[in-house]
Design a protein around this motif. Structure first.
Motif, PDB file in Angstrom:
ATOM      1  N   LYS A 283       1.577 -15.391   6.274  1.00  0.00           N
ATOM      2  CA  LYS A 283       1.760 -15.760   7.679  1.00  0.00           C
ATOM      3  C   LYS A 283       2.518 -14.667   8.429  1.00  0.00           C
ATOM      4  O   LYS A 283       2.183 -14.330   9.572  1.00  0.00           O
ATOM      5  N   ASP A 284       3.520 -14.080   7.774  1.00  0.00           N
ATOM      6  CA  ASP A 284       4.274 -12.995   8.387  1.00  0.00           C
ATOM      7  C   ASP A 284       3.377 -11.780   8.631  1.00  0.00           C
ATOM      8  O   ASP A 284       3.439 -11.150   9.697  1.00  0.00           O
ATOM      9  N   ILE A 285       2.524 -11.464   7.657  1.00  0.00           N
ATOM     10  CA  ILE A 285       1.606 -10.333   7.803  1.00  0.00           C
ATOM     11  C   ILE A 285       0.639 -10.580   8.956  1.00  0.00           C
ATOM     12  O   ILE A 285       0.366  -9.680   9.760  1.00  0.00           O
ATOM     13  N   HIS A 286       0.134 -11.796   9.068  1.00  0.00           N
ATOM     14  CA  HIS A 286      -0.769 -12.122  10.176  1.00  0.00           C
ATOM     15  C   HIS A 286      -0.070 -11.904  11.512  1.00  0.00           C
ATOM     16  O   HIS A 286      -0.649 -11.328  12.451  1.00  0.00           O
TER      17      HIS A 286
ATOM     18  N   ARG B 112      -1.350  -9.392  -3.167  1.00  0.00           N
ATOM     19  CA  ARG B 112      -0.887  -8.572  -2.039  1.00  0.00           C
ATOM     20  C   ARG B 112      -1.605  -7.223  -1.994  1.00  0.00           C
ATOM     21  O   ARG B 112      -1.867  -6.695  -0.912  1.00  0.00           O
ATOM     22  N   VAL B 113      -1.927  -6.672  -3.156  1.00  0.00           N
ATOM     23  CA  VAL B 113      -2.722  -5.432  -3.181  1.00  0.00           C
ATOM     24  C   VAL B 113      -4.109  -5.701  -2.600  1.00  0.00           C
ATOM     25  O   VAL B 113      -4.634  -4.909  -1.808  1.00  0.00           O
ATOM     26  N   ALA B 114      -4.716  -6.831  -3.006  1.00  0.00           N
ATOM     27  CA  ALA B 114      -6.034  -7.194  -2.475  1.00  0.00           C
ATOM     28  C   ALA B 114      -5.985  -7.357  -0.957  1.00  0.00           C
ATOM     29  O   ALA B 114      -6.905  -6.944  -0.238  1.00  0.00           O
ATOM     30  N   LEU B 115      -4.902  -7.937  -0.459  1.00  0.00           N
ATOM     31  CA  LEU B 115      -4.732  -8.118   0.981  1.00  0.00           C
ATOM     32  C   LEU B 115      -4.581  -6.767   1.678  1.00  0.00           C
ATOM     33  O   LEU B 115      -5.211  -6.523   2.720  1.00  0.00           O
TER      34      LEU B 115
ATOM     35  N   LEU C 156       3.623  -2.752   4.421  1.00  0.00           N
ATOM     36  CA  LEU C 156       3.290  -4.063   4.983  1.00  0.00           C
ATOM     37  C   LEU C 156       3.402  -5.164   3.936  1.00  0.00           C
ATOM     38  O   LEU C 156       3.920  -6.243   4.206  1.00  0.00           O
ATOM     39  N   VAL C 157       2.911  -4.898   2.719  1.00  0.00           N
ATOM     40  CA  VAL C 157       2.914  -5.931   1.677  1.00  0.00           C
ATOM     41  C   VAL C 157       4.089  -5.778   0.704  1.00  0.00           C
ATOM     42  O   VAL C 157       4.136  -6.428  -0.333  1.00  0.00           O
ATOM     43  N   GLN C 158       5.027  -4.915   1.068  1.00  0.00           N
ATOM     44  CA  GLN C 158       6.276  -4.735   0.316  1.00  0.00           C
ATOM     45  C   GLN C 158       6.022  -4.338  -1.146  1.00  0.00           C
ATOM     46  O   GLN C 158       6.573  -4.921  -2.069  1.00  0.00           O
TER      47      GLN C 158
ATOM     48  N   VAL D  77      -2.437   4.242   3.675  1.00  0.00           N
ATOM     49  CA  VAL D  77      -2.065   3.588   2.419  1.00  0.00           C
ATOM     50  C   VAL D  77      -0.570   3.309   2.397  1.00  0.00           C
ATOM     51  O   VAL D  77      -0.126   2.225   2.001  1.00  0.00           O
ATOM     52  N   ASN D  78       0.229   4.261   2.843  1.00  0.00           N
ATOM     53  CA  ASN D  78       1.680   4.048   2.891  1.00  0.00           C
ATOM     54  C   ASN D  78       2.054   2.928   3.856  1.00  0.00           C
ATOM     55  O   ASN D  78       2.968   2.133   3.585  1.00  0.00           O
TER      56      ASN D  78
END
Length: 248
Positions: free
Chosen positions: A178-181, A142-145, A121-123, A115-116
């Motif tokens: 795109k950055d997360i991908h 972002r939470v959903a992602l 990852l999603v800031q 979780v951390n």
């Protein structure tokens, strides 16, 4: 080996022409592929068929060379992100992200670490104890992602995930997505009707119309060398030269 392979996939609804027909497509491991087309073209139906939320009428869907056409959605190990976020309103951000891991009976120390990682990852590290109604639309998305990626899915499916956001926020979240991908390397399959979104985010675009694939290619290839008038017109401003052929 291709991450996902569709072989002559069809989904026909009784008494309706809507659906998809005879779809052949391979998506490589780690690719960011976007299904693009107008409303009602079948792109969401195709995504839901890959997810197992729709049973296909004909054809086959393979992952790593093995058929998953009869595998229930919860056994496919795919993550899914919807336009409406689908967050649990009574759970904090932390609990929302942890939920897929809890139902998989992961040890609590492992859940806490993961979780951390996802919050980072999603800031959203400073938002872990907030609830969905205390977040902006972009933060909820972002939470959903993060929740969809928390259990390391083989594939992440995204059905118009930015459709509820205003244009400025959409642009910001597109860059983050795109950055997360790039950072996680998971295969992304993404549905949108927004041409700009498809051109700026994807490795490849699958243009669809009336339940069929019109053309597949990378953004530059499709923009510069469309095969049909529909593909040319749907991807943006295009010049059409009308000719009269004299056979006499």
């Amino acid at each position: 080996m291709a991450s996902i392979e569709l072989r002559q996939v069809s989904k026909i609804y009784p008494g309706s022409a809507a659906g998809v027909k005879d779809i052949d497509l391979s998506v490589a491991d780690g690719e960011f592929v976007i299904f693009l087309g107008p409303s009602g073209c079948g792109k969401s139906t195709l995504l839901r068929s890959i997810a197992g939320l729709e049973s296909i009428t004909a054809g086959d869907i393979l992952v790593g060379g093995s058929s998953i056409a009869s595998t229930p959605p919860e056994k496919r190990n795919f993550g899914m992100v919807f336009q409406g976020y689908a967050l649990f309103p009574h759970m904090s951000v932390r609990k929302n992200i942890a939920y897929p891991l809890e139902i998989r009976r992961k040890p609590q120390p492992e859940i806490d670490v993961r979780v951390n990682e996802m919050l980072d990852l999603v800031q959203l590290k400073g938002f872990a104890d907030r609830y969905p109604h205390q977040l902006s639309g972009g933060q909820q998305q972002r939470v959903a992602l993060a929740r969809a990626l928390s259990f390391s899915p083989r594939v992440l499916l995204l059905d118009e995930p930015l459709g509820a956001l205003d244009r400025k926020l959409r642009s910001d979240v597109q860059e983050q997505l795109k950055d997360i991908h790039n950072r996680v390397g998971t295969t992304f399959i993404y549905v949108t009707h927004d041409q700009e979104e498809a051109l700026t985010m994807s490795d490849r675009i699958v243009i669809m119309n009336r339940g069929k694939v019109v053309q597949v290619g990378n953004p530059v290839e499709l923009y510069e060398r469309p095969r049909t008038a529909f593909a040319a017109s749907f991807l943006g401003k295009s010049n059409f030269i009308h000719l009269k052929l004299n056979l006499g």
